[in-house]
Design a protein around this motif. Structure first.
Motif, PDB file in Angstrom:
ATOM      1  N   ALA A  52       4.554   2.683   1.935  1.00  0.00           N
ATOM      2  CA  ALA A  52       4.845   1.478   2.716  1.00  0.00           C
ATOM      3  C   ALA A  52       6.347   1.457   2.953  1.00  0.00           C
ATOM      4  N   LEU A  53       6.742   1.482   4.213  1.00  0.00           N
ATOM      5  CA  LEU A  53       8.153   1.565   4.578  1.00  0.00           C
ATOM      6  C   LEU A  53       8.537   0.360   5.420  1.00  0.00           C
ATOM      7  N   ARG A  54       9.505  -0.405   4.966  1.00  0.00           N
ATOM      8  CA  ARG A  54       9.952  -1.583   5.718  1.00  0.00           C
ATOM      9  C   ARG A  54      10.625  -1.149   7.020  1.00  0.00           C
ATOM     10  N   ALA A  55      10.258  -1.807   8.105  1.00  0.00           N
ATOM     11  CA  ALA A  55      10.869  -1.523   9.406  1.00  0.00           C
ATOM     12  C   ALA A  55      12.178  -2.299   9.490  1.00  0.00           C
ATOM     13  N   SER A  56      13.168  -1.827   8.760  1.00  0.00           N
ATOM     14  CA  SER A  56      14.418  -2.571   8.592  1.00  0.00           C
ATOM     15  C   SER A  56      15.545  -2.147   9.533  1.00  0.00           C
TER      16      SER A  56
END
Length: 201
Positions: A52-56
């Motif tokens: 899970a990778l934050r779209a930061s």
């Protein structure tokens, strides 16, 4: 909050997190989830052995915008469709260098093959997901072991599923070919799509 409520509330939402990973066949999967879905998406990713990778960043938000919107089921697992390997690789480069892929959940014990289907069932588990399955040439040719296309929601796309039971009233019980841990589904003929015999992949 129910899944239906989450979906309704995120119809116009922006990507907040990307879930990505490889299935047992090495095929790439990725999809985005909105801010309201972040917690359930991250839990689903961990359960499914995905990241899970934050779209930061703007770049990640741009990449996320090119992905299908994922979906979380009551079981806690997520619907994360296939993506091209090149897209997967672009996203994966944003994972921290120290990142380690979560361990995959153990698969449930294989069901006992039905009489007369032992050889094809064993072949299907051996490697090629299409081995032991047949591609029907017409609607009246759909039988046990047929490979067809089905969907949870037309907006999510159509995916391979194989018939594991046929009822007298033309109700078909199917299992997702590429998502063996997901619950089976039941569909009528007009809710299925046929594959060209030469294009089962």
């Amino acid at each position: 909050m129910t899944n239906a409520a989450v979906s309704a509330g995120t119809a116009t939402a922006l990507p907040a997190v990307i879930v990505l990973g490889l299935d047992d066949g090495g095929k790439a999967h990725a999809s985005w989830f909105a801010e309201a879905e972040t917690d359930v998406a991250e839990k689903a990713a961990d359960m499914m052995g995905m990241a899970a990778l934050r779209a930061s960043t703007d770049e990640l938000r741009d990449l996320a915008g090119k992905l299908p919107h994922g979906r979380v089921f009551a079981s806690g697992k997520a619907f994360v469709p296939f993506v091209k390997a090149t897209m997967f690789d672009k996203i994966a480069t944003h994972l921290p260098s120290s990142f380690k892929w979560p361990a995959r959940a153990a698969k449930p014990a294989a069901e006992k093959p039905k009489p007369g289907k032992k050889a094809s069932a064993a072949a299907a588990q051996a490697g090629d997901p299409n081995e032991g399955l047949t591609v029907p040439e017409g609607w009246d040719k759909i039988v046990f072991g047929s490979l067809v296309l089905a969907c949870e929601d037309p907006n999510d796309g159509w995916f391979h599923a194989h018939v594991i039971q046929v009822s007298a009233d033309e109700m078909f019980t199917l299992k997702w070919r590429d998502f063996p841990d997901w619950p089976v589904i039941v569909r009528r003929t007009h809710h299925l799509a046929l594959l060209h015999p030469r294009h089962a992949e």
